[in-house]
Write an enzyme that holds these catalytic residues in place. Structure first.
Site, PDB file in Angstrom:
ATOM      1  CB  THR A 113      -0.920  -0.012   1.244  1.00  0.00           C
ATOM      2  OG1 THR A 113      -1.679  -1.210   1.235  1.00  0.00           O
ATOM      3  CG2 THR A 113      -1.847   1.175   1.263  1.00  0.00           C
ATOM      4  N   GLY A 134       0.163   9.422   9.164  1.00  0.00           N
ATOM      5  CA  GLY A 134       0.157   9.522   7.704  1.00  0.00           C
ATOM      6  C   GLY A 134       0.680  10.844   7.186  1.00  0.00           C
ATOM      7  CE  LYS A 140       0.045   5.167  13.544  1.00  0.00           C
ATOM      8  NZ  LYS A 140      -1.303   4.943  13.010  1.00  0.00           N
ATOM      9  CB  ILE A 181      -0.391  14.932  10.221  1.00  0.00           C
ATOM     10  CG1 ILE A 181      -1.884  14.739   9.950  1.00  0.00           C
ATOM     11  CG2 ILE A 181      -0.148  16.127  11.127  1.00  0.00           C
ATOM     12  CD1 ILE A 181      -2.704  14.470  11.211  1.00  0.00           C
ATOM     13  CG  ASP A 203      -1.124   1.676  14.415  1.00  0.00           C
ATOM     14  OD1 ASP A 203      -0.070   1.392  13.818  1.00  0.00           O
ATOM     15  OD2 ASP A 203      -1.753   2.738  14.219  1.00  0.00           O
ATOM     16  CB  VAL A 252       3.327   9.412  14.092  1.00  0.00           C
ATOM     17  CG1 VAL A 252       2.193   9.866  15.000  1.00  0.00           C
ATOM     18  CG2 VAL A 252       4.318   8.556  14.863  1.00  0.00           C
ATOM     19  N   GLY A 282      -3.437   5.390   4.458  1.00  0.00           N
ATOM     20  CA  GLY A 282      -3.749   5.277   3.035  1.00  0.00           C
ATOM     21  C   GLY A 282      -2.502   5.450   2.192  1.00  0.00           C
TER      22      GLY A 282
HETATM   23  P1  NDP Z   1       1.482  -3.835   2.922  1.00  0.00           P
HETATM   24  O1  NDP Z   1       1.258  -5.173   3.561  1.00  0.00           O
HETATM   25  O2  NDP Z   1       0.434  -3.303   2.027  1.00  0.00           O
HETATM   26  O3  NDP Z   1       2.852  -3.850   2.110  1.00  0.00           O
HETATM   27  C1  NDP Z   1       4.013  -4.480   2.533  1.00  0.00           C
HETATM   28  C2  NDP Z   1       4.636  -5.163   1.328  1.00  0.00           C
HETATM   29  O4  NDP Z   1       5.921  -5.673   1.710  1.00  0.00           O
HETATM   30  C3  NDP Z   1       3.810  -6.351   0.858  1.00  0.00           C
HETATM   31  O5  NDP Z   1       3.782  -6.378  -0.555  1.00  0.00           O
HETATM   32  C4  NDP Z   1       4.580  -7.536   1.445  1.00  0.00           C
HETATM   33  O6  NDP Z   1       4.385  -8.717   0.741  1.00  0.00           O
HETATM   34  C5  NDP Z   1       5.995  -7.033   1.302  1.00  0.00           C
HETATM   35  N1  NDP Z   1       6.928  -7.733   2.169  1.00  0.00           N
HETATM   36  C6  NDP Z   1       6.727  -8.191   3.426  1.00  0.00           C
HETATM   37  N2  NDP Z   1       7.843  -8.754   3.902  1.00  0.00           N
HETATM   38  C7  NDP Z   1       8.773  -8.657   2.929  1.00  0.00           C
HETATM   39  C8  NDP Z   1      10.125  -9.047   2.816  1.00  0.00           C
HETATM   40  N3  NDP Z   1      10.740  -9.664   3.799  1.00  0.00           N
HETATM   41  N4  NDP Z   1      10.786  -8.778   1.663  1.00  0.00           N
HETATM   42  C9  NDP Z   1      10.163  -8.164   0.632  1.00  0.00           C
HETATM   43  N5  NDP Z   1       8.869  -7.761   0.684  1.00  0.00           N
HETATM   44  C10 NDP Z   1       8.192  -8.002   1.825  1.00  0.00           C
HETATM   45  O7  NDP Z   1       1.766  -2.831   4.105  1.00  0.00           O
HETATM   46  P2  NDP Z   1       1.625  -1.246   4.081  1.00  0.00           P
HETATM   47  O8  NDP Z   1       2.198  -0.695   2.848  1.00  0.00           O
HETATM   48  O9  NDP Z   1       0.246  -0.858   4.478  1.00  0.00           O
HETATM   49  O10 NDP Z   1       2.554  -0.867   5.338  1.00  0.00           O
HETATM   50  C11 NDP Z   1       3.949  -0.787   5.228  1.00  0.00           C
HETATM   51  C12 NDP Z   1       4.494  -0.107   6.472  1.00  0.00           C
HETATM   52  O11 NDP Z   1       3.956   1.216   6.538  1.00  0.00           O
HETATM   53  C13 NDP Z   1       4.105  -0.775   7.791  1.00  0.00           C
HETATM   54  O12 NDP Z   1       5.151  -0.604   8.709  1.00  0.00           O
HETATM   55  C14 NDP Z   1       2.883   0.024   8.237  1.00  0.00           C
HETATM   56  O13 NDP Z   1       2.702  -0.017   9.629  1.00  0.00           O
HETATM   57  C15 NDP Z   1       3.298   1.398   7.787  1.00  0.00           C
HETATM   58  N6  NDP Z   1       2.222   2.340   7.572  1.00  0.00           N
HETATM   59  C16 NDP Z   1       1.125   1.990   6.825  1.00  0.00           C
HETATM   60  C17 NDP Z   1       0.140   2.922   6.565  1.00  0.00           C
HETATM   61  C18 NDP Z   1      -1.060   2.617   5.746  1.00  0.00           C
HETATM   62  O14 NDP Z   1      -1.915   3.498   5.623  1.00  0.00           O
HETATM   63  N7  NDP Z   1      -1.169   1.436   5.155  1.00  0.00           N
HETATM   64  C19 NDP Z   1       0.241   4.282   7.113  1.00  0.00           C
HETATM   65  C20 NDP Z   1       1.443   4.542   7.884  1.00  0.00           C
HETATM   66  C21 NDP Z   1       2.373   3.594   8.097  1.00  0.00           C
HETATM   67  P3  NDP Z   1       3.190  -9.712   1.220  1.00  0.00           P
HETATM   68  O15 NDP Z   1       1.932  -9.028   0.802  1.00  0.00           O
HETATM   69  O16 NDP Z   1       3.489 -10.973   0.457  1.00  0.00           O
HETATM   70  O17 NDP Z   1       3.310  -9.869   2.698  1.00  0.00           O
HETATM   71  N1  HSE Z   2      -3.205   1.178  10.336  1.00  0.00           N
HETATM   72  C1  HSE Z   2      -2.802   2.526  10.554  1.00  0.00           C
HETATM   73  C2  HSE Z   2      -4.028   3.364  10.807  1.00  0.00           C
HETATM   74  C3  HSE Z   2      -2.046   3.034   9.372  1.00  0.00           C
HETATM   75  O1  HSE Z   2      -5.136   2.907  10.543  1.00  0.00           O
HETATM   76  O2  HSE Z   2      -3.872   4.492  11.281  1.00  0.00           O
HETATM   77  C4  HSE Z   2      -1.447   4.414   9.599  1.00  0.00           C
HETATM   78  O3  HSE Z   2      -0.406   4.372  10.508  1.00  0.00           O
END
Ligand code: NDP
Ligand code: HSE
Length: 437
Positions: free
Chosen positions: A14, A135, A206, A137, A202, A133, A303
């Site tokens: 994402t 997104g 934060k 902001i 979570d 923390v 997001g």
């Molecule tokens: P996702 O699960 O959407 O994306 C993570 C990606 O990394 C997936 O494609 C996953 O594959 C891949 N992956 C996992 N482990 C490995 C590895 N060892 N080597 C290579 N690729 C790997 O997560 P998000 O993008 O939502 O979140 C990413 C980070 O951002 C997290 O720390 C989350 O807490 C943080 N975050 C997320 C927010 C959000 O709105 N989504 C907002 C703020 C922070 P697979 O799907 O096969 O597991």
């Molecule tokens: N899962 C988290 C949330 C993503 O819903 O706020 C952003 O850190």
């Protein structure tokens, strides 16, 4: 003289796809702001076959994160896989290779932030974590730089977009919890394991990061009292409305008399407050400083694109340092290392608050006086009572708002009341932020 800043991205989910879209779409804008192009040298993910809707040059995608860490051409490694292992190894490996790091991984930073920041300081590289923390902001940079003159005394944050989305939809549309959670997952707001959102973990991650920056103290996750949405139901949302409140999952940190309060729990806040109007995936952080007074930050807390935007802000900040040959200019924890102090965190039993209490009590004379009697014996004053015909079986909800009381006393009173035959289930307790009326 460098001709570009090369970036390696680990994790193309994402946030990773949001980041790459922005880097590609805003190429010209970012060049004008930075002075050098940002080049996506490599992206690693477990699955590189899936269509992510982004056209990339051949050879950019790989499945081996180690390749990015070992690549001597890459200046900045961006970790976006989440979790602690192997994210920690990847980040420490990149630092060891002298690379700057950007991460959105609050779970990792709340647990191993001290180790990571120390390793970065030793290797004279920087770690950016704006996206960890709230997104979009810019709260991290604001706390480290914009509010540098402020002695911060309190933080009240709506810091989890998923929970705020759920509470808003429950309150405004009366939808079922599971259905709304699924929507939040489909929109890319929830963690890979959404239990982390729902159980408050979570938000605690934060809060640990924010309290650390605000008060110059390491904050251990174990000491943050954490409750999630598990016991919030529409009946309490409706009663909150009747009393003039909204229920929000708040992350609260306060500093007073050399001690800290750090807690996450559903909280009733007055409907007239700005925080109560923060709905859907939006987050807000309300800070109290000494010179600036009250400051409120508001924006999308989760997001793909909002979070990707925060990651880009870190990449540009680090790239600017690289171009100027600087590092470690702003301490990762907002205070210089020798000036940080280990401040004690108050146990939850020692805090004082106003309380909303919902008893499920037998509907017959004398019950109200028995309950209020036990509260009185425990030094808890009642400011309002509602007993309505919202019948659920043989028992009815009896709701009380208390004056300010000590949590230890409230817990003692509830343990006595919940043992009584005339009460059918464990009493619901929701803390209320605001002044005594
Ligand atoms: P996702 O699960 O959407 O994306 C993570 C990606 O990394 C997936 O494609 C996953 O594959 C891949 N992956 C996992 N482990 C490995 C590895 N060892 N080597 C290579 N690729 C790997 O997560 P998000 O993008 O939502 O979140 C990413 C980070 O951002 C997290 O720390 C989350 O807490 C943080 N975050 C997320 C927010 C959000 O709105 N989504 C907002 C703020 C922070 P697979 O799907 O096969 O597991
Ligand atoms: N899962 C988290 C949330 C993503 O819903 O706020 C952003 O850190």
């Amino acid at each position: 003289m460098k001709s570009s800043i090369k970036i390696g991205i680990i994790g193309f989910g994402t946030v990773g796809t949001g980041l790459v879209k922005i880097l590609l779409q805003q190429k010209d804008l970012l060049l004008r702001r930075l002075g050098l192009p940002l080049e996506i040298a490599s992206i690693a993910d477990r699955d590189i076959e899936r269509d992510r809707g982004i056209a990339l040059p051949p050879g950019v995608l790989c499945t081996d994160a180690a390749k990015i860490i070992q690549d001597p051409e890459i200046d900045i490694v961006v970790e976006l896989i989440g979790g602690t292992d192997p994210a920690k190894q990847y980040i420490l490996g990149a630092i060891e290779k002298g690379k700057h790091v950007v991460t959105a991984n609050k779970a990792l930073l709340a647990t191993y932030g001290e180790d990571i920041f120390q390793a970065a300081a030793e290797k004279e590289v920087d770690v950016g974590f704006e996206a960890s923390v709230c997104g979009a902001i810019p709260i991290i940079r604001s706390m480290k730089e914009g509010l540098v003159a402020e002695e911060i005394s309190a933080i009240y944050g709506i810091v989890n977009g998923t929970c705020n989305y759920i509470l808003t939809k429950m309150s405004e549309e009366g939808k079922a919890f599971a259905q709304i959670l699924q929507e939040a997952q489909d929109l890319g707001y929830a963690e890979a394991d959404p239990t982390l959102d729902i159980d408050g973990a979570d938000s605690a991650h934060k809060l640990a990061i924010l309290a650390n920056l605000a008060f110059g103290t390491p904050v251990s996750l174990k000491e943050i009292y954490t409750e999630g949405l598990e016991r919030v139901s529409s009946i309490d949302i409706d009663f909150a409305e009747d009393f003039g409140y909204k229920i929000k999952l708040l992350a609260i940190a306060k500093a007073a008399n050399g001690e800290i309060e750090a807690r996450v729990h559903p909280t009733m806040i007055r409907k007239e407050t700005l925080l109560s109007t923060v709905g859907g995936v939006f987050n807000a952080v309300y800070l109290v400083g000494d010179s600036a007074g009250e400051v409120l930050f508001y924006g999308k807390g989760a997001g793909s694109l909002p979070t990707g935007s925060a990651v880009v802000s870190d990449i540009v900040a680090l790239a600017r340092n690289i171009i100027k040959g600087a590092s470690g200019r702003v301490p990762a924890t907002a205070f210089t290392t020798p000036s940080r102090k280990q401040l004690p965190i108050k146990a939850i039993e020692e805090i004082e608050s106003l309380y909303y209490l919902r008893f499920m009590a037998e509907d017959h004379p004398g019950v109200l006086s028995k309950i209020s009697g036990i509260l009185g014996e425990n030094h808890i004053g009642i400011s309002a009572v509602i007993q309505q015909g919202r019948k659920t079986g043989g028992h009815v909800p009896l709701v009380m708002m208390t004056h300010r009381a000590r949590e230890r006393d409230v817990r003692q009173a509830l343990s006595n009341i919940d043992e009584m035959d005339y009460v059918s289930e464990k009493t619901i307790l929701i803390r209320v932020e605001g002044d005594d009326e």
